[in-house]
Design an enzyme around this catalytic site. Sequence first.
Site, PDB file in Angstrom:
ATOM      1  N   LYS A 121      42.612  40.951  51.624  1.00  0.00           N
ATOM      2  CA  LYS A 121      41.276  40.374  51.407  1.00  0.00           C
ATOM      3  C   LYS A 121      41.244  39.527  50.132  1.00  0.00           C
ATOM      4  O   LYS A 121      40.736  38.408  50.133  1.00  0.00           O
ATOM      5  CB  LYS A 121      40.242  41.501  51.314  1.00  0.00           C
ATOM      6  N   ASN A 122      41.773  40.080  49.050  1.00  0.00           N
ATOM      7  CA  ASN A 122      41.627  39.407  47.759  1.00  0.00           C
ATOM      8  C   ASN A 122      42.563  38.214  47.584  1.00  0.00           C
ATOM      9  O   ASN A 122      42.519  37.529  46.562  1.00  0.00           O
ATOM     10  CB  ASN A 122      41.799  40.406  46.610  1.00  0.00           C
ATOM     11  N   ARG A 148      29.922  42.532  34.779  1.00  0.00           N
ATOM     12  CA  ARG A 148      31.096  41.776  35.232  1.00  0.00           C
ATOM     13  C   ARG A 148      30.902  40.314  34.816  1.00  0.00           C
ATOM     14  O   ARG A 148      30.606  39.448  35.628  1.00  0.00           O
ATOM     15  CB  ARG A 148      31.289  41.906  36.751  1.00  0.00           C
ATOM     16  N   ARG A 189      33.256  45.522  54.266  1.00  0.00           N
ATOM     17  CA  ARG A 189      33.488  44.295  53.505  1.00  0.00           C
ATOM     18  C   ARG A 189      34.983  44.033  53.338  1.00  0.00           C
ATOM     19  O   ARG A 189      35.401  42.877  53.246  1.00  0.00           O
ATOM     20  CB  ARG A 189      32.878  44.420  52.094  1.00  0.00           C
ATOM     21  N   CYS A 238      30.755  44.405  44.021  1.00  0.00           N
ATOM     22  CA  CYS A 238      30.563  45.833  43.712  1.00  0.00           C
ATOM     23  C   CYS A 238      30.044  46.002  42.282  1.00  0.00           C
ATOM     24  O   CYS A 238      30.380  45.223  41.386  1.00  0.00           O
ATOM     25  CB  CYS A 238      31.882  46.587  43.871  1.00  0.00           C
ATOM     26  N   ASP A 259      41.590  49.202  42.072  1.00  0.00           N
ATOM     27  CA  ASP A 259      41.056  49.307  43.435  1.00  0.00           C
ATOM     28  C   ASP A 259      41.646  50.488  44.205  1.00  0.00           C
ATOM     29  O   ASP A 259      41.247  50.746  45.346  1.00  0.00           O
ATOM     30  CB  ASP A 259      41.299  48.000  44.208  1.00  0.00           C
TER      31      ASP A 259
HETATM   32  C1  UD1 Z   1      39.108  41.106  41.355  1.00  0.00           C
HETATM   33  C2  UD1 Z   1      38.965  41.779  42.687  1.00  0.00           C
HETATM   34  C3  UD1 Z   1      38.605  43.250  42.524  1.00  0.00           C
HETATM   35  C4  UD1 Z   1      39.575  43.937  41.585  1.00  0.00           C
HETATM   36  C5  UD1 Z   1      39.767  43.154  40.287  1.00  0.00           C
HETATM   37  C6  UD1 Z   1      40.862  43.733  39.400  1.00  0.00           C
HETATM   38  C7  UD1 Z   1      38.252  40.017  44.187  1.00  0.00           C
HETATM   39  C8  UD1 Z   1      37.168  39.424  44.996  1.00  0.00           C
HETATM   40  N1  UD1 Z   1      37.947  41.103  43.454  1.00  0.00           N
HETATM   41  O1  UD1 Z   1      37.818  41.176  40.721  1.00  0.00           O
HETATM   42  O2  UD1 Z   1      38.658  43.867  43.802  1.00  0.00           O
HETATM   43  O3  UD1 Z   1      39.050  45.210  41.260  1.00  0.00           O
HETATM   44  O4  UD1 Z   1      40.102  41.786  40.579  1.00  0.00           O
HETATM   45  O5  UD1 Z   1      42.059  43.807  40.101  1.00  0.00           O
HETATM   46  O6  UD1 Z   1      39.384  39.577  44.206  1.00  0.00           O
HETATM   47  N2  UD1 Z   1      36.032  39.997  32.848  1.00  0.00           N
HETATM   48  C9  UD1 Z   1      35.379  39.468  31.747  1.00  0.00           C
HETATM   49  N3  UD1 Z   1      35.154  38.116  31.727  1.00  0.00           N
HETATM   50  C10 UD1 Z   1      35.525  37.296  32.743  1.00  0.00           C
HETATM   51  C11 UD1 Z   1      36.200  37.838  33.850  1.00  0.00           C
HETATM   52  C12 UD1 Z   1      36.444  39.202  33.875  1.00  0.00           C
HETATM   53  O7  UD1 Z   1      35.018  40.178  30.816  1.00  0.00           O
HETATM   54  O8  UD1 Z   1      35.283  36.090  32.663  1.00  0.00           O
HETATM   55  C13 UD1 Z   1      36.323  41.459  32.870  1.00  0.00           C
HETATM   56  C14 UD1 Z   1      35.653  42.155  34.054  1.00  0.00           C
HETATM   57  O9  UD1 Z   1      34.317  42.520  33.746  1.00  0.00           O
HETATM   58  C15 UD1 Z   1      36.570  43.327  34.243  1.00  0.00           C
HETATM   59  C16 UD1 Z   1      37.948  42.776  33.877  1.00  0.00           C
HETATM   60  O10 UD1 Z   1      37.704  41.621  33.104  1.00  0.00           O
HETATM   61  O11 UD1 Z   1      36.235  44.357  33.338  1.00  0.00           O
HETATM   62  C17 UD1 Z   1      38.797  42.385  35.051  1.00  0.00           C
HETATM   63  O12 UD1 Z   1      38.078  41.512  35.911  1.00  0.00           O
HETATM   64  P1  UD1 Z   1      38.808  40.552  36.943  1.00  0.00           P
HETATM   65  O13 UD1 Z   1      40.282  40.827  36.900  1.00  0.00           O
HETATM   66  O14 UD1 Z   1      38.368  39.153  36.705  1.00  0.00           O
HETATM   67  O15 UD1 Z   1      38.254  41.060  38.333  1.00  0.00           O
HETATM   68  P2  UD1 Z   1      37.490  40.291  39.451  1.00  0.00           P
HETATM   69  O16 UD1 Z   1      38.099  38.943  39.665  1.00  0.00           O
HETATM   70  O17 UD1 Z   1      36.009  40.370  39.210  1.00  0.00           O
END
Ligand code: UD1
Length: 422
Positions: free
Chosen positions: A22-23, A122, A399, A117, A307
């Site tokens: 999915k991701n 986030r 999802r 989620c 995850d």
């Molecule tokens: C993606 C995945 C999710 C997975 C995560 C970590 C998708 C759609 N979702 O989420 O299933 O759990 O990777 O493997 O692919 N953060 C910041 N600032 C930013 C971006 C992120 O502070 O600009 C923080 C987030 O709040 C979190 C951490 O960094 O605490 C990691 O986030 P990130 O790796 O970006 O996860 P997602 O892309 O949201």
Amino acid sequence: MDKIIVNGGHQLNGTVEISGMKNAALPIIYACVLVGAKCTIENVPNVRDVALSLDILRGMGAIVNKINDTTVEIDCTDVKPGTSEPELAKKIRASYYLMGAELGRFKKSKVAFPGGCDFGGRPIDQHIKGFEMLGATVTSTCDYVEMTADEHEFYGTNIFFDIVTVGATMNVMLAAVLAKGNTIIENAAREPHIVDLANFLNTCGARISGAGTDVIKIKGVEKLRGSTYAIIPDMIEAGTYMVAAAATGGTIKVTNVIPKHLESISAKLEESGSIVEEFGDAVIVTGRSKIRKANVKTHPYPGFPTDMQPQMATLLCLASGVSYVSEGVYEKRFRYVDELKKMGASIKVDGRMAVIEGGLPLHGTDVVAVDLRAGVAMIIAGLVAEGTTTISNIHLIERGYDDVVGKFRSLGADIKKVSEPD
Ligand code: UD1
């Protein structure tokens, strides 16, 4: 309202084939907006987030044809930037890949603030920092993010992320592919889906190297072309069935996987007493009657994936002794613990740490899927609980899990989906 009902006490055995990730599928689908030509994407999982993303693209003017169950043709030639339906975009996290894709191709973008989620705050500050460093002017409210850039001032640059983020790494990669000159992303995330997105874009004519390491280099190109590309297998779906084998004491062959991507999960399962055998594109997990306690800390790849945290914590509820599970990625990812406690688990949460006193019997009851992975953890708990577990809010599980009821049932689970009037 749809529910999943699980009658516990059945050992799972057999073979399960894993769907596309999915991701990886989601950013690749949104990357088709950047490509702007017909792409054929194979091994696409049949999950709601994908269906919703394809609907978003259709609404923007893309021609989307399902060729078969797992192959989709996407032609974004006539897509207009800033036209994604906010109500749809707000429902999922991955719609934020439209930002990088629209900005890269059209030098302007407007997308609703993403949903997804609830794991606490986030933020997307690192995405925005990257877009700004490439030359975009960004206006964001709590409803949407809008960007514009001057074609002649959209240049590759060096971007050092303050934290390791999967989403920002992919989004900035998307935006930089058509920027002039060279971009270097440092402290990049290294997840297999980042490599998959880079490979897809490279088959379309991009020049990305280093994906899978923490330094990604992108040489800007003028134009991309369409291609045919197959998505990698879903390591989290695979890990979920591996944990189900361990929890029920059965033997499951998990096929269509890349064992290398599963190493942190396999290692933790072995530490907790299961046997994991690796083959070219399959793993066989054999659970044993005695599950050992283990400590888990989630990290970005190649660490243990966040995850997989709820599924692993559920397994550790069955282990003898006390296990410590610490969440290293999100500030709040233990909301499911209250649901496990309703089933008899003994877990104490202190901030980002859960202390699990294992070995207490779980009993079936009514529980809620509080998020996607937490939902599937409830299925695993239901498989080993005495009696019947009824899980509500299952649209969250759907999802991200392709035919979850069918796949568990084919392994011998007593599981069904029921629809009740709301
Ligand atoms: C993606 C995945 C999710 C997975 C995560 C970590 C998708 C759609 N979702 O989420 O299933 O759990 O990777 O493997 O692919 N953060 C910041 N600032 C930013 C971006 C992120 O502070 O600009 C923080 C987030 O709040 C979190 C951490 O960094 O605490 C990691 O986030 P990130 O790796 O970006 O996860 P997602 O892309 O949201």
